[in-house]
Design an enzyme around this catalytic site. Structure first.
Site, PDB file in Angstrom:
ATOM      1  N   ASP A 141     104.783  94.168  45.875  1.00 40.85           N
ATOM      2  CA  ASP A 141     104.792  93.451  44.601  1.00 40.85           C
ATOM      3  C   ASP A 141     105.143  94.408  43.482  1.00 40.85           C
ATOM      4  O   ASP A 141     104.458  95.415  43.266  1.00 40.85           O
ATOM      5  CB  ASP A 141     103.449  92.776  44.329  1.00 40.85           C
ATOM      6  CG  ASP A 141     103.588  91.655  43.296  1.00 40.85           C
ATOM      7  OD1 ASP A 141     104.699  91.083  43.182  1.00 40.85           O
ATOM      8  OD2 ASP A 141     102.606  91.360  42.602  1.00 40.85           O
TER       9      ASP A 141
ATOM     10  N   HIS B 129     105.083  90.772  30.534  1.00 41.77           N
ATOM     11  CA  HIS B 129     103.758  90.769  31.158  1.00 41.77           C
ATOM     12  C   HIS B 129     103.182  92.183  31.141  1.00 41.77           C
ATOM     13  O   HIS B 129     102.014  92.382  30.780  1.00 41.77           O
ATOM     14  CB  HIS B 129     103.867  90.254  32.594  1.00 41.77           C
ATOM     15  CG  HIS B 129     102.616  90.404  33.416  1.00 41.77           C
ATOM     16  ND1 HIS B 129     101.532  89.560  33.275  1.00 41.77           N
ATOM     17  CD2 HIS B 129     102.276  91.303  34.374  1.00 41.77           C
ATOM     18  CE1 HIS B 129     100.581  89.935  34.123  1.00 41.77           C
ATOM     19  NE2 HIS B 129     101.000  90.986  34.803  1.00 41.77           N
TER      20      HIS B 129
ATOM     21  N   GLU C 168      99.717  84.095  39.146  1.00 37.71           N
ATOM     22  CA  GLU C 168     100.818  84.889  38.577  1.00 37.71           C
ATOM     23  C   GLU C 168     102.128  84.205  38.952  1.00 37.71           C
ATOM     24  O   GLU C 168     102.423  84.019  40.137  1.00 37.71           O
ATOM     25  CB  GLU C 168     100.790  86.336  39.101  1.00 37.71           C
ATOM     26  CG  GLU C 168      99.617  87.126  38.542  1.00 37.71           C
ATOM     27  CD  GLU C 168      99.706  88.626  38.804  1.00 37.71           C
ATOM     28  OE1 GLU C 168     100.429  89.031  39.747  1.00 37.71           O
ATOM     29  OE2 GLU C 168      99.056  89.395  38.065  1.00 37.71           O
TER      30      GLU C 168
ATOM     31  N   ASP D  62     101.178  84.978  43.046  1.00 33.12           N
ATOM     32  CA  ASP D  62     100.351  86.123  43.437  1.00 33.12           C
ATOM     33  C   ASP D  62      98.955  85.919  42.834  1.00 33.12           C
ATOM     34  O   ASP D  62      98.614  86.494  41.808  1.00 33.12           O
ATOM     35  CB  ASP D  62     101.010  87.401  42.920  1.00 33.12           C
ATOM     36  CG  ASP D  62     100.204  88.643  43.225  1.00 33.12           C
ATOM     37  OD1 ASP D  62      99.427  88.628  44.190  1.00 33.12           O
ATOM     38  OD2 ASP D  62     100.355  89.641  42.480  1.00 33.12           O
TER      39      ASP D  62
HETATM   40 MN    MN Z   1     101.720  90.232  40.963  1.00 30.64          MN
END
Ligand code: MN
Length: 425
Positions: A124, A131, A197, A231
């Site tokens: 990831d 963000h 997410e 996520d």
């Molecule tokens: Mn993430």
């Protein structure tokens, strides 16, 4: 090279599958994503293409031999383009073999979708700069972005085994959380700060041998396509555990992806130049290419909806929490892949590269509740009067993605849906 617009993208192309010509479908004949489905729980997974509200069984239609999705995904780009062209011809108005193809169609409502491929490895990234800046500002108001951010795609290695396909459910995780003050021991209890997410997941097509980095000019030949990716994150568990080695149990309990892989070929009309201000450092040579500068990014409009249990009971499809775009990523998919392999790490077919949360530049475009609630300090009032800082049991989060551009047929990624269940007592 997969970013080539050809006859399969012709906006006037129509399918004899009527629902594929519906202007609102995510799956017109110009899309042709791949997924795995079965008719019942005992049956084998089969490879299909979504077309309108139907799924085409590619083996039964005589378009592929066998059911090995790895073989399909690792095929060289010319072979991938040839298969796409053959599927397009078989589904287009006036197709020669319509009877055989028709016999291989099933309503999507009659099949169960599986993970589109085996995901052996999952990384990831943290490529959503808005963000990164917003979360960084919660922790370090003076220096939200760390000095490495604009030089390399930041990432951690995630957990592949707990990635599930939409529609998915999972139980609220338990975990260790910081105590009420510095001298108090941590608690071990269900997370009270469960978050989503909004991300995209890029799936690796053909892998690379260990020790063989992938140059930028070839990076996209190693990418098969993209899915929506949620996520799920337990912010209280994450906040206590993440230093000094990064996320662990605050993330690994569940992730959800959408079932249809939209290919690099399908995305060709929607390629755009990445946004990188001239005052920013330009990428080091190994992360740079002329193609990447001109068209390395992809324009995919993204949206998060939240449907609470009360909304569901009332027949309400949920509130749009925010909208952003894949172009909110500071790094392109090719840069993620090339950087990942730059030390000789071997990527394998089906590996998933998460982009990181894709928030827009404005605060109301944030792709997580952590940002929307200012670190849990604000309650977000929903249209039915309920309020949230973080997710509650019964909440369903729905991600959607759509590509639209003048002169081309609009295509979509479908949806990625996941519902929170109560914690194990
Ligand atoms: Mn993430």
């Amino acid at each position: 090279m997969s970013a080539i617009v050809d006859e399969t993208h012709d906006p006037h192309l129509q399918s004899w599958v009527a629902s594929a010509n519906d202007p609102d479908t995510h799956f017109p004949i110009q899309n042709l994503p791949f997924g795995r489905f079965r008719r019942d729980a005992a049956g084998p997974w089969r490879i299909g293409t979504a077309i309108g509200d139907q799924v085409l069984d590619l083996e039964r239609a005589g378009l592929i031999a066998g059911r090995d999705v790895t073989q399909l995904m690792q095929a060289p780009v010319p072979q991938r383009r040839a298969l796409r062209a053959a599927i397009s011809r078989a589904l287009a108005v006036g197709a020669a073999s319509q009877e055989r193809t028709q016999a291989a169609l099933l309503p999507q409502s009659a099949v169960q979708m599986g993970l589109p491929c085996e995901i052996g490895g999952y990384t990831d990234f943290y490529a959503g700069i808005h963000h990164a800046r917003a979360v960084g500002a919660l922790l370090r108001p003076d220096t939200p972005l760390l000095p490495n951010y604009k030089w390399l795609p930041i990432a951690y290695h995630g957990r592949a085994s707990s990635i599930d396909v939409s529609p998915s459910t999972f139980r609220r995780p338990w975990g260790q959380q910081r105590g009420p003050d510095e001298n108090a021991p941590p608690g071990f209890k269900p997370t009270a700060r469960l978050d989503y997410e909004l991300e995209l997941g890029w799936l690796v097509g053909c892998g690379n041998a260990r020790g063989d980095p992938v140059p930028m000019a070839q990076a996209e030949d190693h990418l098969f396509g993209v899915v929506l990716f949620n996520d799920w994150s337990a912010r209280d568990i994450q906040g206590w555990e993440y230093q000094p080695l990064g996320p662990f149990l605050g993330k690994s309990f569940a992730s959800t992806i959408s079932p249809w892989i939209v290919t690099l070929e399908a995305l060709a009309p929607f390629r755009v130049a990445p946004v990188r201000p001239e005052s920013d450092p330009q990428p080091l040579p190994y992360l740079d290419s002329p193609f990447n500068r001109s068209a390395g990014a992809v324009d995919i409009a993204l949206e998060v909806r939240l449907q609470t249990a009360a909304m569901r009971a009332a027949g309400n499809t949920g509130d749009v929490m925010s909208a952003s775009n894949a172009t909110d990523s500071y790094w392109t998919p090719a840069q993620l892949l090339t950087h990942h392999a730059s030390n000789g790490c071997n990527l394998r077919t089906g590996d998933l590269l998460g982009t990181g949360t894709l928030s827009g530049a404005r605060p109301d475009q944030a792709g997580s509740l952590l940002e929307l609630s200012a670190g849990g300090k604000q309650r977000i009032v929903l249209s039915n009067g309920e309020a949230r800082s973080f997710l509650e049991d019964g909440d369903c989060v729905i991600l959607r993605g759509v590509c639209a551009r003048d002169g081309y047929r609009r295509i979509g990624l479908g949806e990625c849906r996941g519902t929170v269940e109560s914690a194990v007592p």
